[in-house]
Motif scaffolding. Sequence first.
Motif, PDB file in Angstrom:
ATOM      1  N   ILE A   1      -5.253   3.137  20.045  1.00  9.62           N
ATOM      2  CA  ILE A   1      -6.254   2.792  19.034  1.00  9.62           C
ATOM      3  C   ILE A   1      -5.803   3.260  17.659  1.00  9.62           C
ATOM      4  CG2 ILE A   1      -8.589   3.336  18.234  1.00  9.62           C
ATOM      5  CD1 ILE A   1      -9.447   3.342  21.188  1.00  9.62           C
ATOM      6  N   ASN A   2      -5.309   4.481  17.620  1.00 14.57           N
ATOM      7  CA  ASN A   2      -4.849   5.006  16.334  1.00 14.57           C
ATOM      8  C   ASN A   2      -3.709   4.175  15.761  1.00 14.57           C
ATOM      9  OD1 ASN A   2      -6.695   7.069  16.218  1.00 14.57           O
ATOM     10  ND2 ASN A   2      -5.357   8.518  17.310  1.00 14.57           N
ATOM     11  N   ILE A   3      -2.814   3.770  16.626  1.00 11.99           N
ATOM     12  CA  ILE A   3      -1.705   2.942  16.156  1.00 11.99           C
ATOM     13  C   ILE A   3      -2.232   1.662  15.524  1.00 11.99           C
ATOM     14  CG2 ILE A   3       0.279   1.568  16.876  1.00 11.99           C
ATOM     15  CD1 ILE A   3       0.789   3.637  19.073  1.00 11.99           C
ATOM     16  N   ARG A   4      -3.149   1.009  16.215  1.00 14.91           N
ATOM     17  CA  ARG A   4      -3.661  -0.257  15.688  1.00 14.91           C
ATOM     18  C   ARG A   4      -4.424  -0.065  14.394  1.00 14.91           C
ATOM     19  NH1 ARG A   4      -3.249  -3.645  20.645  1.00 14.91           N
ATOM     20  NH2 ARG A   4      -4.324  -5.470  19.839  1.00 14.91           N
ATOM     21  N   LEU A   5      -5.247   0.980  14.356  1.00 12.36           N
ATOM     22  CA  LEU A   5      -5.990   1.238  13.120  1.00 12.36           C
ATOM     23  C   LEU A   5      -5.021   1.449  11.959  1.00 12.36           C
ATOM     24  CD1 LEU A   5      -8.840   3.606  14.353  1.00 12.36           C
ATOM     25  CD2 LEU A   5      -9.083   1.309  13.395  1.00 12.36           C
ATOM     26  N   ALA A   6      -3.998   2.239  12.252  1.00 10.77           N
ATOM     27  CA  ALA A   6      -3.037   2.542  11.194  1.00 10.77           C
ATOM     28  C   ALA A   6      -2.287   1.281  10.773  1.00 10.77           C
ATOM     29  CB  ALA A   6      -2.062   3.613  11.683  1.00 10.77           C
ATOM     30  N   ALA A   7      -1.910   0.487  11.753  1.00  8.14           N
ATOM     31  CA  ALA A   7      -1.152  -0.729  11.450  1.00  8.14           C
ATOM     32  C   ALA A   7      -1.983  -1.705  10.635  1.00  8.14           C
ATOM     33  CB  ALA A   7      -0.677  -1.384  12.738  1.00  8.14           C
ATOM     34  N   ILE A   8      -3.230  -1.884  11.032  1.00  6.01           N
ATOM     35  CA  ILE A   8      -4.101  -2.803  10.287  1.00  6.01           C
ATOM     36  C   ILE A   8      -4.225  -2.346   8.837  1.00  6.01           C
ATOM     37  CG2 ILE A   8      -6.491  -3.546  10.048  1.00  6.01           C
ATOM     38  CD1 ILE A   8      -6.582  -3.485  13.177  1.00  6.01           C
ATOM     39  N   LYS A   9      -4.424  -1.062   8.686  1.00  2.00           N
ATOM     40  CA  LYS A   9      -4.579  -0.518   7.334  1.00  2.00           C
ATOM     41  C   LYS A   9      -3.316  -0.750   6.504  1.00  2.00           C
ATOM     42  CE  LYS A   9      -5.396   3.991   5.126  1.00  2.00           C
ATOM     43  NZ  LYS A   9      -5.692   5.398   5.468  1.00  2.00           N
ATOM     44  N   LEU A  10      -2.195  -0.362   7.062  1.00  2.00           N
ATOM     45  CA  LEU A  10      -0.955  -0.427   6.283  1.00  2.00           C
ATOM     46  C   LEU A  10      -0.506  -1.858   6.040  1.00  2.00           C
ATOM     47  CD1 LEU A  10       1.040   2.522   7.888  1.00  2.00           C
ATOM     48  CD2 LEU A  10      -0.062   2.450   5.648  1.00  2.00           C
ATOM     49  N   ILE A  11      -0.586  -2.678   7.065  1.00  2.00           N
ATOM     50  CA  ILE A  11      -0.120  -4.057   6.891  1.00  2.00           C
ATOM     51  C   ILE A  11      -1.020  -4.815   5.922  1.00  2.00           C
ATOM     52  CG2 ILE A  11       0.297  -6.250   8.048  1.00  2.00           C
ATOM     53  CD1 ILE A  11       1.081  -4.706  10.539  1.00  2.00           C
ATOM     54  N   SER A  12      -2.333  -4.630   6.076  1.00  2.29           N
ATOM     55  CA  SER A  12      -3.214  -5.388   5.190  1.00  2.29           C
ATOM     56  C   SER A  12      -3.029  -4.945   3.746  1.00  2.29           C
ATOM     57  CB  SER A  12      -4.668  -5.215   5.612  1.00  2.29           C
ATOM     58  OG  SER A  12      -5.089  -3.889   5.397  1.00  2.29           O
ATOM     59  N   ARG A  13      -2.635  -3.709   3.545  1.00  6.95           N
ATOM     60  CA  ARG A  13      -2.453  -3.229   2.181  1.00  6.95           C
ATOM     61  C   ARG A  13      -1.124  -3.633   1.581  1.00  6.95           C
ATOM     62  NH1 ARG A  13      -5.714   2.500   1.745  1.00  6.95           N
ATOM     63  NH2 ARG A  13      -7.429   1.535   2.846  1.00  6.95           N
ATOM     64  N   ASN A  14      -0.062  -3.409   2.330  1.00  6.00           N
ATOM     65  CA  ASN A  14       1.257  -3.575   1.706  1.00  6.00           C
ATOM     66  C   ASN A  14       2.111  -4.649   2.351  1.00  6.00           C
ATOM     67  OD1 ASN A  14       0.898  -0.166   1.918  1.00  6.00           O
ATOM     68  ND2 ASN A  14       0.843  -1.223  -0.046  1.00  6.00           N
ATOM     69  N   GLY A  15       1.622  -5.214   3.430  1.00  3.57           N
ATOM     70  CA  GLY A  15       2.406  -6.253   4.093  1.00  3.57           C
ATOM     71  C   GLY A  15       3.225  -5.691   5.242  1.00  3.57           C
TER      72      GLY A  15
ATOM     73  N   ARG B   1       1.608  -8.307  -3.881  1.00  4.02           N
ATOM     74  CA  ARG B   1       1.642  -7.017  -3.189  1.00  4.02           C
ATOM     75  C   ARG B   1       2.910  -6.240  -3.430  1.00  4.02           C
ATOM     76  NH1 ARG B   1       0.689  -8.984   2.851  1.00  4.02           N
ATOM     77  NH2 ARG B   1       2.710  -9.927   2.303  1.00  4.02           N
ATOM     78  N   SER B   2       3.960  -6.996  -3.642  1.00  9.07           N
ATOM     79  CA  SER B   2       5.254  -6.331  -3.750  1.00  9.07           C
ATOM     80  C   SER B   2       5.559  -5.876  -5.166  1.00  9.07           C
ATOM     81  CB  SER B   2       6.342  -7.273  -3.255  1.00  9.07           C
ATOM     82  OG  SER B   2       6.068  -7.670  -1.933  1.00  9.07           O
ATOM     83  N   LEU B   3       4.665  -6.131  -6.084  1.00  8.28           N
ATOM     84  CA  LEU B   3       4.910  -5.693  -7.458  1.00  8.28           C
ATOM     85  C   LEU B   3       4.564  -4.225  -7.620  1.00  8.28           C
ATOM     86  CD1 LEU B   3       3.369  -8.677  -9.428  1.00  8.28           C
ATOM     87  CD2 LEU B   3       5.797  -8.113  -9.234  1.00  8.28           C
ATOM     88  N   GLY B   4       5.262  -3.570  -8.498  1.00 10.43           N
ATOM     89  CA  GLY B   4       4.909  -2.214  -8.869  1.00 10.43           C
ATOM     90  C   GLY B   4       3.635  -2.229  -9.704  1.00 10.43           C
ATOM     91  N   ALA B   5       3.049  -1.055  -9.870  1.00  7.15           N
ATOM     92  CA  ALA B   5       1.748  -0.970 -10.533  1.00  7.15           C
ATOM     93  C   ALA B   5       1.794  -1.598 -11.922  1.00  7.15           C
ATOM     94  CB  ALA B   5       1.310   0.489 -10.627  1.00  7.15           C
ATOM     95  N   GLU B   6       2.839  -1.294 -12.648  1.00  7.30           N
ATOM     96  CA  GLU B   6       2.922  -1.776 -14.021  1.00  7.30           C
ATOM     97  C   GLU B   6       3.061  -3.297 -14.074  1.00  7.30           C
ATOM     98  OE1 GLU B   6       5.536   0.221 -17.474  1.00  7.30           O
ATOM     99  OE2 GLU B   6       5.246   1.395 -15.636  1.00  7.30           O
ATOM    100  N   ASP B   7       3.957  -3.809 -13.270  1.00 10.67           N
ATOM    101  CA  ASP B   7       4.167  -5.246 -13.245  1.00 10.67           C
ATOM    102  C   ASP B   7       2.891  -5.961 -12.816  1.00 10.67           C
ATOM    103  OD1 ASP B   7       6.704  -4.633 -13.932  1.00 10.67           O
ATOM    104  OD2 ASP B   7       7.595  -5.058 -11.982  1.00 10.67           O
ATOM    105  N   LEU B   8       2.203  -5.341 -11.874  1.00  9.32           N
ATOM    106  CA  LEU B   8       0.975  -5.947 -11.386  1.00  9.32           C
ATOM    107  C   LEU B   8      -0.030  -6.126 -12.518  1.00  9.32           C
ATOM    108  CD1 LEU B   8      -0.418  -7.003  -8.936  1.00  9.32           C
ATOM    109  CD2 LEU B   8      -1.201  -4.710  -8.389  1.00  9.32           C
ATOM    110  N   GLN B   9      -0.099  -5.153 -13.404  1.00  8.12           N
ATOM    111  CA  GLN B   9      -1.007  -5.263 -14.545  1.00  8.12           C
ATOM    112  C   GLN B   9      -0.735  -6.523 -15.343  1.00  8.12           C
ATOM    113  OE1 GLN B   9      -3.748  -3.708 -15.022  1.00  8.12           O
ATOM    114  NE2 GLN B   9      -3.256  -2.585 -13.163  1.00  8.12           N
TER     115      GLN B   9
END
Lengths: 214, 214, 214, 214
Positions: free
Chosen positions: D6-20, C106-114
């Motif tokens: 609710i908005n906070i949780r939705l946003a947090a779930i989205k952001l954390i699951s994506r980027n940590g 997750r922490s990699l940049g797009a290029e590194d991820l490739q």
Amino acid sequence: MNMTEINIRLAAIKLISRNGYESMSLRQLAAEAGINASTLYIYYKGKSELLLELILDYLQGLSREWARCRPRTSTADVKLRAFIACHVRYHLEHQDEAMLGNLEFRSLGAEDLQQVRQARRQYLKALQELLEQGVKEGSLSCAEPKLMARTLFNMLTHACVWYQADGRWGIDDVIRHYSDLVLKMLGAESLVPPPVSVPRTVINRRSVPLEVRP
Amino acid sequence: MNMTEINIRLAAIKLISRNGYESMSLRQLAAEAGINASTLYIYYKGKSELLLELILDYLQGLSREWARCRPRTSTADVKLRAFIACHVRYHLEHQDEAMLGNLEFRSLGAEDLQQVRQARRQYLKALQELLEQGVKEGSLSCAEPKLMARTLFNMLTHACVWYQADGRWGIDDVIRHYSDLVLKMLGAESLVPPPVSVPRTVINRRSVPLEVRP
Amino acid sequence: MNMTEINIRLAAIKLISRNGYESMSLRQLAAEAGINASTLYIYYKGKSELLLELILDYLQGLSREWARCRPRTSTADVKLRAFIACHVRYHLEHQDEAMLGNLEFRSLGAEDLQQVRQARRQYLKALQELLEQGVKEGSLSCAEPKLMARTLFNMLTHACVWYQADGRWGIDDVIRHYSDLVLKMLGAESLVPPPVSVPRTVINRRSVPLEVRP
Amino acid sequence: MNMTEINIRLAAIKLISRNGYESMSLRQLAAEAGINASTLYIYYKGKSELLLELILDYLQGLSREWARCRPRTSTADVKLRAFIACHVRYHLEHQDEAMLGNLEFRSLGAEDLQQVRQARRQYLKALQELLEQGVKEGSLSCAEPKLMARTLFNMLTHACVWYQADGRWGIDDVIRHYSDLVLKMLGAESLVPPPVSVPRTVINRRSVPLEVRP
DNA sequence: TATGAATGAGGCTTCATTCAT
DNA sequence: GATGAATGAAGCCTCATTCAT
């Protein structure tokens, strides 16, 4: 602009005009402004944005001042005297901003530089057209109006390098001095210009006296 | 000065004149000079010593050139034309050193600054005395010779900001342009100066064309 | 790789596998490696380059190990057992690198991820082809070889989450455990696999025991 | 829970699951939730409390779902099929929460971690007991029920990494896929399970499709 | 309930400089 | 003379958090 932002700008103008943009650290700036360094980021996206704003402010202030002062209908030599008066006065009343505005281009990013160049070109164009009018009218003699505009800009701006607010000369003396030189240079006859009446200028609180000179 | 030192100076002049002293890192400088950063310390005690040497070199080169060119016995207006030719030529042949030598004071420490000011004052004094001679002789009209010396220095030095080696104008054109302006400004009569013969100048390898201008 | 670089990697593997890449500060890393934070930049362009190298090292090590171990001519089920042994052994001998290599994409940049995805895909492809061979041969039953490859990878890699070097089980026990499960899952008949002889593995000094587990 | 929370949780779930969790800044979270960063402190004592709540919510939701679905009186293999259906369905309907709930332990403080481990252990215990019942009944074959519980948890949870809501497979397909694998693995005979009827699930608005996968 | 301004701590990175080789 | 490795200080900037409004 609240007090904090005003303090930041005053501090930045002081420090940059004295030591240069690159030499000013944000910690130093914050200390001078009496705030925490991170507070700067509430008002500016970063160090370079602050610089850009200061330079553009200088150029816009200058343009606005000339827009305010310039005679609408006159012969070119009258306009030229008004220009000299306006430009010199502005620079002596804004020494620090002017130093900064003329010395710190280099530190701008490519994009920001474009904006600054644009504003600068516009101001120089006004002077150039004034010179061209004078040539057409026969009251001024000037072979290269574009170059001459830059030469005059440089020459008049130089005042803010040596002028000392508490020295022998007043602002009007400096204006007379440069008017004399420039009109001679451009071969205009009347060497004793009638007094130029300047509209009251709004007091600019941001101007801070500067003592560091080469 | 061996090749390594020459390369360092060439690189420093190029980088400093382009981006400023503060912006140049020693790693960058070493890379440009094709050496390792530590090697710099064999030639200079530190970054600031390098700057001092470059600025002093510029001023000494300028003074030496004027010492070489100046007419020993002439009327002041002839001398002035010679001065203009000498100063302008030197600046156009050393654009980068000149930019650096006039913009990077700020970064000097207090002590180094004294040295530079001293060298600068000395050069300006020569010009000032020339003007005073002219006033005495009646060939030049100038109320404030000291200030005028600084004004002329600034004006003539400005050439190296806009001049382009590959542009329309040759160096002699620029000299003629400024001679014309200055002599008008100082109220000298003869506006068509006789050609000034300049002693051959030694080629200076260190001058590198510069494209960054305001 | 000199001692300093080795220390950096050991420290990074330890800290990242324990607390995650984002949680590891470079100061912390430097302290763990016994060096100054700025020294890191002699070996890596930045924090992210270090991460990329560690992840790629893990994947390359894994691929190289399989290239070394894999039977050239065998039925698929034999190959599969070899694969399980190789994969599990590698992960238990490189627990920390493996944690890191599977959790910190997750922490990699797009290029590194490739790059990382490429290396991963290649390894998974080998497993997938092995499964396909088994299906063709009739020794393995698997409807979705591509998905099954990912499932097996996940399952076998999971060993490094719960395995404790000083616990009840030895590495060979774990291998036997997973072999049993997987072969059942894939419907292969012989549930008592013959012992898989593994070529001697080069000792990997970088493996550090890890205790933080969910 | 009002709209803001609710908005906070939705946003947090989205952001954390994506980027940590570590990568998510509270400013970013506030922006995504359409509120000011300070407002977060009205609902949570700090960043870590938010994380704890999200992880516990995930685990509690999961436990509650199993409590709702589990057959009270059945043979173990029937219960196991129900477990698989329940677990997989929950994870596919809550992909983001599940990612977060399984990857972000590391960022919890020691105390919070205890709570999470407790909740996790409890859920795993249920599965483990189910397996033990199966062994006792002779319908399941499993040497290490505790380890197998973790293995199954990992395997089934993995679905939420590769599943795509808009892909080829429906949730029921995935359930069938895993049921098949798991029952083979545990040596249960009947490979064609009777359809498992699942009680209607309450719609969970917080589930947001996720595209970042290894 | 909600916010905008402010902050201290600390993030990553680059700096000029030193020193053993 | 020249270098590569190393460093402490400091650079810019972002962080989670607080508080008066």
